[in-house]
Every structure is written in C-alpha cells, then in structure tokens.
Design a protein around this motif. Structure first.
Motif: not given
Ligand code: MCA
Ligand code: AMP
Length: 475
Positions: A76, A188, A209, A235, A260, A282, A382-383, A438, A441, A449, A451
């Motif tokens: 994305r 992660h 998902k 959640r 995260s 962790r 969201g991490g 948008n 994004a 993006r 909020r």
């Molecule tokens: C919304 N969407 C859009 C738009 N608005 N797409 C394009 N343009 C827009 N204006 C879409 C999104 O793509 C997504 O699509 C859906 O709407 C919801 O997006 P979003 O709001 O971002 O989702 P959320 O509900 O807020 O997600 C929460 C979440 C996510 C699932 C917890 O934040 C997540 O996966 N977080 C994980 C982060 C992570 O892994 N971090 C590790 C890095 P669709 O519905 O199709 O999905 S840190 C790390 O690695 C270190 C080493 C550590 O310590 O871990």
C-alpha cells in the motif's frame, strides 16, 4: 553460524506455514523456496511485494537461502514513498505472486513470480551458499522525525540472535503454533512472526487480516501463541465482556505477546481479569530487533517491558532524575542505514551504544519502564512508527495547503492518531479532510493519513519562526 532454518534441512511433513487455508509443510517449503533461491542466486538485491500471503513468506525465505538481501515493500505504499525506497535500495528484481498487480514504478524491475508449487518441486540437491553472518539479510524501511524513511540493514547475525534470545525467554519451541495478523513488511510480523516459527521448526498460521474471531478460531484449534500490537489487544479486550469463546481461547493459550508500542495497563488488566492470563510485553525497534522482554517464567508486571534479553546490554543515559534515554549494545543490532553514513553515525554514541530515543526508568530489579520518547515528532499509531515531518512534507505538496504541522494525539484504539493542522492556500475553499487523508495515503501509505484535520488562519510560531507544536491541541 548455523543455518538460519535448520528445519528446512530435515524437510519433514510437519506444517510450517498456513495463510488463509493454504499451507506448506517443511518439505514443501524447502522445495519451493529452494528452487526459487536457485533462480535468484547472485541477484544484487530483491524487493518483495509483501502482501500477507504464503508467497511473501516463500519469497523472503528463498532470498535468505540464496544469500540475497531482500527489501520487503508495503503493497500500500504510495507513489512518493515507493519511488524513494526504490531509488535508495536499487533492487534488481521484484518477487511477487502471479496474481499481484504491481504499480508502474516497479515496471523497470525484473518480475520474478513466486509460484507456490508445494511437493511437486523436488528439493534442490545442491547446497546453497554458506553466508557470512554479517551479510545483509533484510533491508527494512523505518520512519525518522524528518525526511523520507531510512533503510535499516539487518544482518543474518541479528536475526538469528534475536530469535534465539526470544526462544530462551519465552520457552518458544518447535511445538508452538503461532497465530498473528501482522503486516509482513516490518520486523514484528516478518522477522518475529514468520522467520521466528521457521527458525524453531514450529508452525505459523497467518490470518491475512486481523479479526477477533480469527484469533478465537485459531487459539481454539491448536494455536499456542498470539503476537499482536496493542491496538489488536485493545480490540480483543473490548470484546471480552460479550465473547465467551474468545475468553476461553485466550485462557488456553500458552503465550500472549504484545509489542511495537505500549500496551496500556488498563488493557492488560482487563485481559487478565477475564482470562487469568497475563500478556507478555517485549520491546524492540527496527534497528535493534528485540531488546527486552518479560520472561515467561518471570513476573509479568504490566507497565514494564521486562528485562534485557540474553546478550543485550542496556543502559539509561543522563538519568540523574531516574529517567534517561535507553541505549543498547549487542548482537541484535543492525549494521547501519543504507546509504546514510551520517544518520548511522548520529544513531550511536561515541562509545558505540545505539541511541533508541526511548525514555525510561528502571525498577530496582532491572525491569524497564518506558515513559516516553525523546522526539515528540515521532508518532506511534496502530504500532506503526510515523514521522511528523514526512506527513508535513506530503501535505505541503498539496496545492490547497500553504502551511502544515502534524502532531500525535492519544487514541484509545490506535494508541496515538495522526492530527494535521493546516493553513489553507484559499481560506474560502480549503481542501476537505477526506481529500487530505487520501492525498497522504496515495503519496506515503494509508496508515500515515491524518485521522483529523484542523484548519487555522496561522500556525503558532516562536520568535525564531519555529512552529510551537505544544500550542496545537485538539479541544
Ligand atoms: C482507509 N483506508 C484507506 C484510506 N482510508 N486506503 C487508502 N486511502 C485512504 N484514504 C483503508 C486501509 O488501507 C485499510 O484497508 C482500511 O482502510 C483500514 O486502515 P487503517 O485505518 O490503517 O486500519 P486500522 O483499522 O487502523 O488498522 C489497525 C491495525 C494496523 C490492524 C492494528 O494498524 C496494523 O496492522 N498495525 C500493525 C503495525 C505493525 O506491525 N508494526 C510493526 C512495526 P483494509 O481494510 O483493506 O485493510 S514496529 C516493529 O516492527 C518493532 C521492531 C516492534 O517493536 O515490533
Ligand atoms: P519501529 O521503529 O517501528 O520499529 O518502532 C520501534 C519503537 O516502538 C521503539 O523505539 C518504541 O518507541 C516502540 N515500542 C516497541 N515496543 C514497545 C513496547 N512494548 N512498549 C513501548 N514502546 C514500544
């Protein structure tokens, strides 16, 4: 150093990976990743179109087998960010599933299709190259306060040592079946969540998902461990009152791990009260992989991230008032930022400790309590780590925006949410909130993006002209 994945050498019929009903045994993974590794051997660097699928896992394992550095790409990623990553990391090829639609920016690269063939492929006879533990395995892009994301070069040594340290503190074995729904373009989800189980010879089931129902289903049918970011645990906590199956599933898990970002004590307590289980926290970072954890046989102590992992040295700098910056040293660290010797040098102290930018205090027995960050311009939503500066630059690229500032505000679900403060070019018809969301994004990534957007006539500035972000607070 031993092979990264000893279980691929024995190639058993045990399930290694499962995504959405599609699965591979170790024998099948060894065959399919092994033959892909032969195809990419010698490629300079490969990008991987990191959808949450079997193909991504196979592509990354193949690159590791071949000793070819892999750059996982968020599918994305918007135009501006993708262009930067490609220019910076200069991959020669892109690994993608046959059904993936790739953006035009990738058209110049050789497309190598990851075809998951399963048992039909013979296991390659030839042994793949012996690889230097210091050689780069993955390049993972991470945001800083300003400028575009930097590529953290992660050597094989860091991956092996961090995963083995976690095995020690979590009692993580080949018998564990991990469930998660994390994205596969960050440490992660990819290193802990896919390479971790494969290094142990265990199993991972990826949900594709995140959903609370998916977690319940898997933990009720043989999965033993859950990895998630605090938003996912929040959640889950929200559903516990009404969902008895979820409560039972969590109560039966061997290990629930969060990381995260900080898991609020309130969510820790709600989960423990309902299930009798403590969530283990962790603490890590893209550049350092994992630094600390609560031990499975230790005191969980919500509000802390546990103790330094075996092999990791941790100190607090300038902690005269009991709070200081966490600095770390150890075999878990990255080799540097790609093409950024300046940024790499700035990330270390003169005596060789990595500056995390996280502020913490230590309990008397060494448990680490993170209390905040040095830079207010880093947002964890969201991490995901998000730099205020990169969003400000993207907003300023919009013709309807004259000035922009970005802050993070507390959010019960996301931890923090991105808030934009905008002075429009034309005050009579400012670009809408949706249009700006948008725009960001499409240029950067959807999780970056804003909020919320606030419209102002001017931004508060000090005498030097610097924006005073502390004065920007939503009512
Ligand atoms: C919304 N969407 C859009 C738009 N608005 N797409 C394009 N343009 C827009 N204006 C879409 C999104 O793509 C997504 O699509 C859906 O709407 C919801 O997006 P979003 O709001 O971002 O989702 P959320 O509900 O807020 O997600 C929460 C979440 C996510 C699932 C917890 O934040 C997540 O996966 N977080 C994980 C982060 C992570 O892994 N971090 C590790 C890095 P669709 O519905 O199709 O999905 S840190 C790390 O690695 C270190 C080493 C550590 O310590 O871990
Ligand atoms: P990233 O650079 O995206 O890998 O994110 C790393 C940052 O996430 C760290 O520097 C911390 O600020 C934060 N982080 C990771 N795990 C935790 C945790 N358990 N508690 C608090 N913050 C965390």
């Amino acid at each position: 150093m031993s092979a990264l994945f000893p279980a691929l050498l024995t190639a058993s019929n045990k399930q290694a990976l499962r995504f959405d009903g599609r699965a591979l045994t170790y024998a099948e993974l060894a065959a399919t990743a092994g033959s892909l590794a032969e195809r990419i051997e010698g490629a300079g660097r490969v990008a991987v179109w990191a959808t949450p699928t079997l193909e991504t896992a196979v592509g990354v394992v193949a690159a590791l087998l071949a000793g070819v550095p892999a750059v996982p790409l968020n599918p994305r990623t918007g135009e501006r960010e993708l262009a930067h990553i490609l220019k910076d990391s200069t991959p020669t090829a892109i690994l993608a599933a046959p059904t993936d639609q790739l953006p035009p920016a990738l058209a110049e690269l050789t497309r190598i299709e990851v075809v998951v063939a399963g048992a039909a492929d013979p296991t390659p006879e030839r042994t793949l190259p012996q690889t230097d533990p210091e050689s780069p395995a993955l390049i993972v892009y991470t945001s800083g306060t300003t400028g575009p994301p930097k590529g953290a070069v992660l050597p094989r040594r860091a991956i092996a040592t961090t995963l083995d340290a976690l095995a020690d503190v979590w009692g993580w074995t080949a018998d564990d079946v991990l469930v998660h729904a994390l994205p596969l373009f960050h440490v992660h989800g990819l290193i802990l969540g896919i390479l971790g189980p494969l290094r142990r010879g265990g199993t991972v089931r990826h949900l594709g998902k995140f959903s609370v129902d998916g977690v319940t289903r898997e933990l009720s049918s043989g999965a033993t461990m859950l990895f998630g970011v605090p938003t996912m645990y929040h959640r889950i906590a929200e559903s516990l009152d009404t969902d008895r199956e979820l409560t039972k599933a969590l109560a039966g898990a061997r290990l629930l791990v969060s990381g995260s970002a900080a898991l609020p004590v309130h969510d820790h307590r709600r989960i423990t009260a309902a299930t009798g289980r403590a969530v283990i926290e962790r603490y890590g970072m893209t550049e350092t992989l994992m630094n600390t954890s609560v031990r499975v046989d230790g005191d969980p102590r919500p509000g802390t991230v546990g103790v330094p992992l075996p092999g990791v040295e941790l100190r607090l700098a300038d902690d005269s008032d009991g709070i200081g910056e966490i600095q770390v040293r150890g075999p878990n660290l990255f080799s540097g930022y790609l093409n950024r010797p300046d940024a790499t040098a700035a990330a270390f102290t003169e005596d060789g400790w990595f500056r995390t930018g996280d502020m913490a205090s230590l309990d008397a027995d060494g448990y680490v309590r993170i209390v905040g960050r040095k830079a207010t311009d880093l947002i964890k939503s969201g991490g995901y780590k998000i730099g205020a500066g990169e969003i400000e630059n993207a907003l300023l690229d919009h013709p309807g925006v004259r000035e922009a500032a970005v802050t993070g505000e507390p959010d019960a679900d996301l931890g923090e949410r991105v808030v934009a403060w905008v002075v429009p070019t034309d005050r009579q018809s400012p670009p809408s909130e949706e249009e700006l969301a948008n725009h960001v994004a499409a240029q950067l990534a959807p999780h970056k993006r804003p909020r919320t957007v606030h419209y102002l006539d001017t931004l508060p500035r000090n005498d030097m002209g610097k924006i005073m972000k502390r004065a920007l607070k939503s009512a």
